[in-house]
Write a protein that holds these residues in place. Structure first.
Motif, PDB file in Angstrom:
ATOM      1  N   GLN A  92     -57.351 -18.281 -49.750  1.00 38.75           N
ATOM      2  CA  GLN A  92     -56.367 -19.308 -49.524  1.00 38.75           C
ATOM      3  C   GLN A  92     -56.924 -20.462 -48.888  1.00 38.75           C
ATOM      4  OE1 GLN A  92     -53.945 -21.091 -47.892  1.00 38.75           O
ATOM      5  NE2 GLN A  92     -52.435 -20.725 -49.453  1.00 38.75           N
ATOM      6  N   TRP A  93     -56.599 -21.838 -49.326  1.00 44.31           N
ATOM      7  CA  TRP A  93     -57.177 -23.174 -48.830  1.00 44.31           C
ATOM      8  C   TRP A  93     -57.063 -23.107 -47.437  1.00 44.31           C
ATOM      9  CZ3 TRP A  93     -54.210 -26.747 -46.829  1.00 44.31           C
ATOM     10  CH2 TRP A  93     -52.794 -26.754 -46.843  1.00 44.31           C
ATOM     11  N   LEU A  94     -55.892 -22.636 -46.940  1.00 44.95           N
ATOM     12  CA  LEU A  94     -55.554 -23.141 -45.353  1.00 44.95           C
ATOM     13  C   LEU A  94     -56.673 -22.575 -44.241  1.00 44.95           C
ATOM     14  CD1 LEU A  94     -53.202 -24.302 -43.833  1.00 44.95           C
ATOM     15  CD2 LEU A  94     -52.198 -22.017 -43.186  1.00 44.95           C
ATOM     16  N   PHE A  95     -57.199 -21.709 -44.777  1.00 47.67           N
ATOM     17  CA  PHE A  95     -58.444 -21.244 -44.020  1.00 47.67           C
ATOM     18  C   PHE A  95     -59.467 -22.472 -43.370  1.00 47.67           C
ATOM     19  CE2 PHE A  95     -57.402 -16.912 -45.571  1.00 47.67           C
ATOM     20  CZ  PHE A  95     -57.086 -16.197 -44.489  1.00 47.67           C
ATOM     21  N   LYS A  96     -59.386 -23.418 -44.330  1.00 46.54           N
ATOM     22  CA  LYS A  96     -60.376 -24.368 -43.998  1.00 46.54           C
ATOM     23  C   LYS A  96     -59.843 -25.426 -42.993  1.00 46.54           C
ATOM     24  CE  LYS A  96     -62.762 -24.463 -48.670  1.00 46.54           C
ATOM     25  NZ  LYS A  96     -63.961 -24.132 -48.124  1.00 46.54           N
ATOM     26  N   LYS A  97     -58.363 -25.334 -43.045  1.00 45.56           N
ATOM     27  CA  LYS A  97     -57.793 -26.139 -42.376  1.00 45.56           C
ATOM     28  C   LYS A  97     -57.592 -25.669 -40.679  1.00 45.56           C
ATOM     29  CE  LYS A  97     -57.798 -29.918 -44.915  1.00 45.56           C
ATOM     30  NZ  LYS A  97     -58.424 -31.127 -44.773  1.00 45.56           N
ATOM     31  N   VAL A  98     -56.980 -24.296 -40.957  1.00 43.94           N
ATOM     32  CA  VAL A  98     -56.637 -23.528 -39.657  1.00 43.94           C
ATOM     33  C   VAL A  98     -57.559 -22.396 -39.753  1.00 43.94           C
ATOM     34  CG1 VAL A  98     -54.531 -22.542 -38.286  1.00 43.94           C
ATOM     35  CG2 VAL A  98     -54.325 -24.492 -39.887  1.00 43.94           C
ATOM     36  N   PRO A  99     -58.735 -22.411 -38.867  1.00 44.23           N
ATOM     37  CA  PRO A  99     -59.492 -20.988 -39.121  1.00 44.23           C
ATOM     38  C   PRO A  99     -58.791 -19.954 -38.110  1.00 44.23           C
ATOM     39  CG  PRO A  99     -60.764 -23.173 -37.998  1.00 44.23           C
ATOM     40  CD  PRO A  99     -59.077 -23.374 -38.169  1.00 44.23           C
ATOM     41  N   MET A 100     -58.793 -18.934 -38.991  1.00 43.76           N
ATOM     42  CA  MET A 100     -57.949 -17.769 -38.418  1.00 43.76           C
ATOM     43  C   MET A 100     -58.847 -16.500 -38.563  1.00 43.76           C
ATOM     44  SD  MET A 100     -54.081 -18.010 -40.146  1.00 43.76           S
ATOM     45  CE  MET A 100     -54.558 -19.060 -41.555  1.00 43.76           C
ATOM     46  N   THR A 101     -58.676 -15.543 -37.723  1.00 42.89           N
ATOM     47  CA  THR A 101     -59.243 -14.381 -37.510  1.00 42.89           C
ATOM     48  C   THR A 101     -58.392 -13.042 -37.961  1.00 42.89           C
ATOM     49  OG1 THR A 101     -60.921 -15.171 -35.949  1.00 42.89           O
ATOM     50  CG2 THR A 101     -60.855 -12.929 -36.197  1.00 42.89           C
ATOM     51  N   GLU A 102     -59.048 -12.323 -38.763  1.00 40.48           N
ATOM     52  CA  GLU A 102     -58.082 -11.027 -39.069  1.00 40.48           C
ATOM     53  C   GLU A 102     -58.153  -9.975 -37.889  1.00 40.48           C
ATOM     54  OE1 GLU A 102     -57.353  -7.934 -42.968  1.00 40.48           O
ATOM     55  OE2 GLU A 102     -59.292  -9.162 -42.714  1.00 40.48           O
ATOM     56  N   VAL A 103     -56.899  -9.402 -37.905  1.00 40.32           N
ATOM     57  CA  VAL A 103     -56.661  -8.322 -36.815  1.00 40.32           C
ATOM     58  C   VAL A 103     -56.838  -7.084 -37.640  1.00 40.32           C
ATOM     59  CG1 VAL A 103     -54.924  -7.037 -35.673  1.00 40.32           C
ATOM     60  CG2 VAL A 103     -54.976  -9.584 -35.753  1.00 40.32           C
ATOM     61  N   LYS A 104     -57.783  -6.201 -36.871  1.00 42.22           N
ATOM     62  CA  LYS A 104     -58.099  -4.903 -37.571  1.00 42.22           C
ATOM     63  C   LYS A 104     -57.166  -3.945 -37.455  1.00 42.22           C
ATOM     64  CE  LYS A 104     -63.148  -5.501 -37.040  1.00 42.22           C
ATOM     65  NZ  LYS A 104     -63.454  -6.389 -36.147  1.00 42.22           N
ATOM     66  N   LEU A 105     -56.524  -3.488 -38.497  1.00 42.95           N
ATOM     67  CA  LEU A 105     -55.538  -2.466 -38.718  1.00 42.95           C
ATOM     68  C   LEU A 105     -56.402  -1.194 -38.910  1.00 42.95           C
ATOM     69  CD1 LEU A 105     -53.148  -4.237 -40.801  1.00 42.95           C
ATOM     70  CD2 LEU A 105     -52.925  -3.822 -38.423  1.00 42.95           C
ATOM     71  N   PRO A 106     -55.623   0.005 -38.757  1.00 44.43           N
ATOM     72  CA  PRO A 106     -56.263   1.392 -39.204  1.00 44.43           C
ATOM     73  C   PRO A 106     -56.816   0.979 -40.602  1.00 44.43           C
ATOM     74  CG  PRO A 106     -54.210   1.794 -38.082  1.00 44.43           C
ATOM     75  CD  PRO A 106     -54.317   0.277 -38.323  1.00 44.43           C
ATOM     76  N   PRO A 107     -58.038   1.618 -40.843  1.00 47.05           N
ATOM     77  CA  PRO A 107     -58.831   1.421 -42.126  1.00 47.05           C
ATOM     78  C   PRO A 107     -57.972   1.796 -43.164  1.00 47.05           C
ATOM     79  CG  PRO A 107     -60.324   2.477 -40.357  1.00 47.05           C
ATOM     80  CD  PRO A 107     -58.835   2.468 -40.079  1.00 47.05           C
ATOM     81  N   TYR A 108     -58.285   1.030 -44.590  1.00 43.03           N
ATOM     82  CA  TYR A 108     -57.540   1.392 -45.697  1.00 43.03           C
ATOM     83  C   TYR A 108     -58.282   2.756 -46.330  1.00 43.03           C
ATOM     84  CZ  TYR A 108     -55.965   1.417 -50.461  1.00 43.03           C
ATOM     85  OH  TYR A 108     -55.617   1.909 -51.688  1.00 43.03           O
ATOM     86  N   LYS A 109     -57.737   3.572 -46.685  1.00 39.29           N
ATOM     87  CA  LYS A 109     -58.265   4.717 -47.482  1.00 39.29           C
ATOM     88  C   LYS A 109     -57.449   4.993 -48.837  1.00 39.29           C
ATOM     89  CE  LYS A 109     -60.068   7.065 -43.525  1.00 39.29           C
ATOM     90  NZ  LYS A 109     -60.001   8.162 -42.380  1.00 39.29           N
ATOM     91  N   GLU A 110     -58.189   5.179 -49.851  1.00 36.09           N
ATOM     92  CA  GLU A 110     -57.384   5.200 -50.857  1.00 36.09           C
ATOM     93  C   GLU A 110     -56.191   6.355 -50.929  1.00 36.09           C
ATOM     94  OE1 GLU A 110     -56.822   4.533 -54.982  1.00 36.09           O
ATOM     95  OE2 GLU A 110     -58.472   3.933 -53.788  1.00 36.09           O
ATOM     96  N   GLY A 111     -54.968   5.871 -51.242  1.00 38.33           N
ATOM     97  CA  GLY A 111     -53.768   6.720 -51.226  1.00 38.33           C
ATOM     98  C   GLY A 111     -53.003   6.569 -49.879  1.00 38.33           C
ATOM     99  N   CYS A 112     -53.540   5.829 -48.909  1.00 38.26           N
ATOM    100  CA  CYS A 112     -52.981   5.682 -47.572  1.00 38.26           C
ATOM    101  C   CYS A 112     -51.708   4.824 -48.012  1.00 38.26           C
ATOM    102  CB  CYS A 112     -53.753   5.092 -46.632  1.00 38.26           C
ATOM    103  SG  CYS A 112     -54.131   3.399 -46.581  1.00 38.26           S
ATOM    104  N   ASP A 113     -51.334   4.053 -48.872  1.00 45.83           N
ATOM    105  CA  ASP A 113     -50.263   3.212 -48.965  1.00 45.83           C
ATOM    106  C   ASP A 113     -49.293   3.708 -49.925  1.00 45.83           C
ATOM    107  OD1 ASP A 113     -51.944   2.851 -50.907  1.00 45.83           O
ATOM    108  OD2 ASP A 113     -51.726   0.444 -50.755  1.00 45.83           O
ATOM    109  N   ALA A 114     -49.475   4.998 -50.477  1.00 46.98           N
ATOM    110  CA  ALA A 114     -48.788   5.596 -51.636  1.00 46.98           C
ATOM    111  C   ALA A 114     -47.183   5.861 -51.354  1.00 46.98           C
ATOM    112  CB  ALA A 114     -49.196   7.160 -51.877  1.00 46.98           C
ATOM    113  N   ASP A 115     -46.820   6.079 -49.896  1.00 43.89           N
ATOM    114  CA  ASP A 115     -45.630   6.041 -49.594  1.00 43.89           C
ATOM    115  C   ASP A 115     -45.185   5.055 -48.950  1.00 43.89           C
ATOM    116  OD1 ASP A 115     -43.147   6.512 -48.502  1.00 43.89           O
ATOM    117  OD2 ASP A 115     -43.548   8.829 -48.194  1.00 43.89           O
TER     118      ASP A 115
END
Length: 319
Positions: A220-243
């Motif tokens: 996304q181009w906006l990162f060049k205009k508004v620097p942002m830092t990601e918030v660390k959520l619980p790590p993604y693991k295969e299938g963790c978003d199945a439901d």
């Protein structure tokens, strides 16, 4: 992740960036007059509402028209309805899909009305982000476990006394309501309505150096205009978003994919061969997106500028 009426990219996509009604009634039944037109040199491309997807279409259209002699039409369709439109031949191609395994199984594996067209070359990632100037004040704010402590910073008139988690369009791929609930966060998901409306709000927050927490995505181009830092959520693991109701993990990193109508994939001639080979980098896409969304070039102007400067890239798509 991510309208519906038919118009050319040059005139229509620039208008898309101003639209905020991503949840409007579906118009996919207004099929392009050129879609799946037998024996004619025409191509219809699905264009989603975010600027990165618009950049793909702008460059593909420019080359199809100026190098291969096709007439190109575009139809703006939300993510899931686009699969129906593609299956039915209302559009010939989707150039940026962020992962819809249920649709892929239905149309690619079972019905075989849609064909895979390979990687776009760009890896997409959705996440929660805060402005980097806020991180400098509160370094621990980038851990989701500390978000409740900072909820008062993010209260708005729309968030009902809770912290605001700003999302874009309800039509985008989002697990945010489930995440807020399952991680027991004192936040309210508030939809801006569209990417353009979300960008407007973020730029205003940044101008005033105000706190904000937002659903956002890369590239996304906006990162060049508004620097942002990601918030660390619980790590993604295969299938963790199945439901969908039980999601309590981060979003995955997704290699973005292209899909073609199955008949077009077989009989689309040079156009389908070109779209299968269309593959560029995150930097390429962001370069065009920045010209469209920030420098206010028309999509056609941005595409021409990119094409003029990257002959060695796109020549490979035509070979």
């Amino acid at each position: 992740m991510r309208m519906r009426t038919t118009f050319t990219v040059a005139a229509g996509v620039s208008a898309l960036a101003l639209l905020t009604g991503c949840g409007a009634a579906d118009m996919t039944k207004q099929a392009s007059p050129f879609a799946n037109a037998q024996g004619s040199k025409t191509v219809t491309l699905s264009v989603q509402s975010w600027v990165g997807a618009q950049s793909n279409v702008a460059v593909a259209q420019y080359l199809l028209e100026h190098e291969l002699g096709y007439r190109v039409d575009t139809v703006q369709v939300d993510e899931v309805p686009a699969w129906d439109a593609l299956s039915q031949g209302r559009v010939d191609a989707i150039l940026e899909d962020w992962g819809h395994p249920d649709q892929e199984k239905r149309y690619v594996t079972d019905k075989k009305t849609i064909a895979r067209a390979g990687d776009l070359g760009v890896t997409g990632h959705i996440g929660w982000f805060v402005p980097t100037y806020l991180v400098k004040q509160h370094p621990d704010i980038t851990d989701w476990k500390n978000l409740n402590k900072y909820a008062p910073l993010f209260r708005t008139a729309e968030s009902g006394g809770k912290g605001q988690l700003m999302d874009g369009s309800p039509s985008y791929v989002t697990n945010d309501k489930a995440l807020v609930n399952n991680l027991k966060l004192d936040y309210q998901v508030v939809f801006a309505g569209s990417e353009a409306a979300q960008i407007t709000q973020m730029k205003q927050f940044a101008k005033d150096k105000k706190p904000f927490l937002t659903y956002w995505y890369a590239p996304q181009w906006l990162f060049k205009k508004v620097p942002m830092t990601e918030v660390k959520l619980p790590p993604y693991k295969e299938g963790c978003d199945a439901d969908a109701a039980e999601v309590a993990c981060a979003y995955p990193h997704t290699p973005l994919q292209k899909y073609l109508n199955a008949d077009f994939a077989q009989s689309g001639g040079k156009a389908s061969a070109f779209l299968k080979k269309f593959k560029w980098t995150t930097e390429d896409q962001n370069e065009v997106s920045l010209m469209i969304a920030d420098q206010k070039l028309s999509p056609e102007q941005a595409a021409k500028k990119w094409v003029d400067g990257h002959h060695s890239v796109w020549r490979q798509w035509l070979s």
